[in-house]
Design a protein around this motif. Structure first.
Motif, PDB file in Angstrom:
ATOM      1  N   GLY A   6       0.808  -1.210   0.000  1.00 41.81           N
ATOM      2  CA  GLY A   6       0.000   0.000   0.000  1.00 41.81           C
ATOM      3  C   GLY A   6       0.836   1.253   0.000  1.00 41.81           C
ATOM      4  O   GLY A   6       2.019   1.234  -0.262  1.00 41.81           O
ATOM      5  N   SER A   7       0.198   2.344   0.284  1.00 37.27           N
ATOM      6  CA  SER A   7       0.854   3.646   0.313  1.00 37.27           C
ATOM      7  C   SER A   7       1.340   3.915   1.725  1.00 37.27           C
ATOM      8  O   SER A   7       0.565   3.871   2.666  1.00 37.27           O
ATOM      9  N   LEU A   8       2.628   4.155   1.866  1.00 32.52           N
ATOM     10  CA  LEU A   8       3.224   4.362   3.171  1.00 32.52           C
ATOM     11  C   LEU A   8       3.687   5.797   3.309  1.00 32.52           C
ATOM     12  O   LEU A   8       4.325   6.344   2.420  1.00 32.52           O
ATOM     13  N   SER A   9       3.348   6.422   4.410  1.00 34.48           N
ATOM     14  CA  SER A   9       3.740   7.805   4.664  1.00 34.48           C
ATOM     15  C   SER A   9       5.010   7.813   5.502  1.00 34.48           C
ATOM     16  O   SER A   9       5.088   7.131   6.516  1.00 34.48           O
ATOM     17  N   LEU A  10       6.015   8.575   5.052  1.00 30.29           N
ATOM     18  CA  LEU A  10       7.297   8.625   5.733  1.00 30.29           C
ATOM     19  C   LEU A  10       7.481   9.963   6.422  1.00 30.29           C
ATOM     20  O   LEU A  10       7.072  10.992   5.902  1.00 30.29           O
ATOM     21  N   SER A  11       8.118   9.936   7.570  1.00 33.81           N
ATOM     22  CA  SER A  11       8.428  11.186   8.260  1.00 33.81           C
ATOM     23  C   SER A  11       9.824  11.650   7.851  1.00 33.81           C
ATOM     24  O   SER A  11      10.568  10.921   7.224  1.00 33.81           O
ATOM     25  N   ASN A  12      10.170  12.871   8.235  1.00 33.52           N
ATOM     26  CA  ASN A  12      11.484  13.425   7.905  1.00 33.52           C
ATOM     27  C   ASN A  12      12.576  12.652   8.621  1.00 33.52           C
ATOM     28  O   ASN A  12      12.346  12.041   9.647  1.00 33.52           O
ATOM     29  N   GLY A  13      13.778  12.723   8.088  1.00 32.34           N
ATOM     30  CA  GLY A  13      14.927  12.145   8.762  1.00 32.34           C
ATOM     31  C   GLY A  13      15.404  10.874   8.113  1.00 32.34           C
ATOM     32  O   GLY A  13      15.256  10.672   6.918  1.00 32.34           O
ATOM     33  N   VAL A  14      15.981   9.993   8.940  1.00 34.55           N
ATOM     34  CA  VAL A  14      16.575   8.751   8.463  1.00 34.55           C
ATOM     35  C   VAL A  14      15.786   7.576   9.018  1.00 34.55           C
ATOM     36  O   VAL A  14      15.439   7.554  10.191  1.00 34.55           O
ATOM     37  N   GLY A  22       5.738  -7.305   0.748  1.00 31.40           N
ATOM     38  CA  GLY A  22       5.375  -7.124  -0.649  1.00 31.40           C
ATOM     39  C   GLY A  22       6.581  -6.790  -1.504  1.00 31.40           C
ATOM     40  O   GLY A  22       7.700  -6.709  -1.029  1.00 31.40           O
ATOM     41  N   ASN A  23       6.338  -6.592  -2.799  1.00 25.97           N
ATOM     42  CA  ASN A  23       7.450  -6.270  -3.686  1.00 25.97           C
ATOM     43  C   ASN A  23       7.245  -4.967  -4.448  1.00 25.97           C
ATOM     44  O   ASN A  23       8.064  -4.592  -5.264  1.00 25.97           O
ATOM     45  N   VAL A  24       6.152  -4.257  -4.178  1.00 23.88           N
ATOM     46  CA  VAL A  24       5.920  -2.931  -4.745  1.00 23.88           C
ATOM     47  C   VAL A  24       5.550  -2.010  -3.591  1.00 23.88           C
ATOM     48  O   VAL A  24       4.583  -2.259  -2.878  1.00 23.88           O
ATOM     49  N   LEU A  25       6.348  -0.960  -3.387  1.00 29.43           N
ATOM     50  CA  LEU A  25       6.108  -0.034  -2.290  1.00 29.43           C
ATOM     51  C   LEU A  25       5.818   1.348  -2.843  1.00 29.43           C
ATOM     52  O   LEU A  25       6.580   1.864  -3.661  1.00 29.43           O
ATOM     53  N   LEU A  26       4.733   1.951  -2.382  1.00 31.51           N
ATOM     54  CA  LEU A  26       4.379   3.315  -2.732  1.00 31.51           C
ATOM     55  C   LEU A  26       4.754   4.186  -1.541  1.00 31.51           C
ATOM     56  O   LEU A  26       4.153   4.079  -0.482  1.00 31.51           O
ATOM     57  N   LEU A  27       5.765   5.024  -1.721  1.00 31.16           N
ATOM     58  CA  LEU A  27       6.301   5.832  -0.634  1.00 31.16           C
ATOM     59  C   LEU A  27       5.824   7.264  -0.766  1.00 31.16           C
ATOM     60  O   LEU A  27       5.896   7.849  -1.845  1.00 31.16           O
ATOM     61  N   SER A  28       5.347   7.847   0.318  1.00 31.70           N
ATOM     62  CA  SER A  28       4.853   9.215   0.295  1.00 31.70           C
ATOM     63  C   SER A  28       5.539  10.029   1.380  1.00 31.70           C
ATOM     64  O   SER A  28       5.446   9.704   2.558  1.00 31.70           O
ATOM     65  N   SER A  29       6.236  11.082   0.962  1.00 31.97           N
ATOM     66  CA  SER A  29       6.888  11.986   1.891  1.00 31.97           C
ATOM     67  C   SER A  29       6.794  13.392   1.326  1.00 31.97           C
ATOM     68  O   SER A  29       6.952  13.594   0.128  1.00 31.97           O
ATOM     69  N   SER A  30       6.515  14.361   2.180  1.00 31.68           N
ATOM     70  CA  SER A  30       6.423  15.742   1.707  1.00 31.68           C
ATOM     71  C   SER A  30       7.763  16.466   1.847  1.00 31.68           C
ATOM     72  O   SER A  30       7.917  17.577   1.360  1.00 31.68           O
ATOM     73  N   VAL A  54       5.449   8.464  -4.449  1.00 34.97           N
ATOM     74  CA  VAL A  54       4.169   9.072  -4.816  1.00 34.97           C
ATOM     75  C   VAL A  54       3.927  10.367  -4.046  1.00 34.97           C
ATOM     76  O   VAL A  54       2.868  10.973  -4.176  1.00 34.97           O
ATOM     77  N   GLY A  55       4.922  10.807  -3.276  1.00 32.81           N
ATOM     78  CA  GLY A  55       4.813  12.050  -2.510  1.00 32.81           C
ATOM     79  C   GLY A  55       5.404  13.220  -3.267  1.00 32.81           C
ATOM     80  O   GLY A  55       5.778  13.108  -4.443  1.00 32.81           O
ATOM     81  N   THR A  56       5.528  14.345  -2.579  1.00 29.86           N
ATOM     82  CA  THR A  56       6.079  15.552  -3.186  1.00 29.86           C
ATOM     83  C   THR A  56       7.521  15.797  -2.764  1.00 29.86           C
ATOM     84  O   THR A  56       8.195  16.649  -3.336  1.00 29.86           O
ATOM     85  N   GLY A  57       8.012  15.070  -1.783  1.00 29.78           N
ATOM     86  CA  GLY A  57       9.390  15.219  -1.306  1.00 29.78           C
ATOM     87  C   GLY A  57      10.333  14.284  -2.029  1.00 29.78           C
ATOM     88  O   GLY A  57       9.975  13.646  -3.024  1.00 29.78           O
ATOM     89  N   VAL A  58      11.551  14.188  -1.523  1.00 30.34           N
ATOM     90  CA  VAL A  58      12.583  13.322  -2.097  1.00 30.34           C
ATOM     91  C   VAL A  58      12.818  12.146  -1.155  1.00 30.34           C
ATOM     92  O   VAL A  58      12.948  12.335   0.054  1.00 30.34           O
ATOM     93  N   VAL A  59      12.871  10.935  -1.722  1.00 22.68           N
ATOM     94  CA  VAL A  59      13.223   9.738  -0.954  1.00 22.68           C
ATOM     95  C   VAL A  59      14.641   9.361  -1.373  1.00 22.68           C
ATOM     96  O   VAL A  59      14.902   9.113  -2.553  1.00 22.68           O
TER      97      VAL A  59
END
Length: 105
Positions: A6-14, A22-30, A54-59
């Motif tokens: 699914g779609s996973l929301s990431l916080s800032n930092g490391v 799973g083998n397909v990850l949708l990453l969302s970070s602003s 799938v977010g607006t930030g950089v992973v």
């Protein structure tokens, strides 16, 4: 077809030893988020994994980040910066016990 966590929301930092399924990850970070490794409960030799930003930030996928356990690390030619809409494909190398980069957009 691919199994997704699914779609996973990431916080800032490391994020080290990031636990995934799973083998397909949708990453969302602003903002910028750095991943130093992926932890799977079962390491499948030769598994491919695709990460979509799938977010607006950089992973950032950090190569050989010591924040993660050795067996969870990425081994890349350089750190990968996945901007909004970008994707990266990784392969689980059973001989090096690392995630190797195959391609990125």
């Amino acid at each position: 077809g691919p199994v997704t966590s699914g779609s996973l929301s990431l916080s800032n930092g490391v994020s080290a030893n990031w636990r995934v399924a799973g083998n397909v990850l949708l990453l969302s970070s602003s903002n910028t988020m750095t991943l130093t490794g992926l932890h799977r409960t079962q390491f499948d030799a030769n598994r491919e994994m695709v990460l979509f930003n799938v977010g607006t930030g950089v992973v950032v996928l950090k190569s050989e980040g010591t924040e993660s356990s050795a067996s969870n690390r990425f081994v890349l030619s350089t750190n990968w910066n996945l901007s909004a809409g970008a994707a990266g494909t990784l392969w689980r190398d059973p001989y090096a016990a690392r995630w190797r980069g195959l391609s990125r957009t």
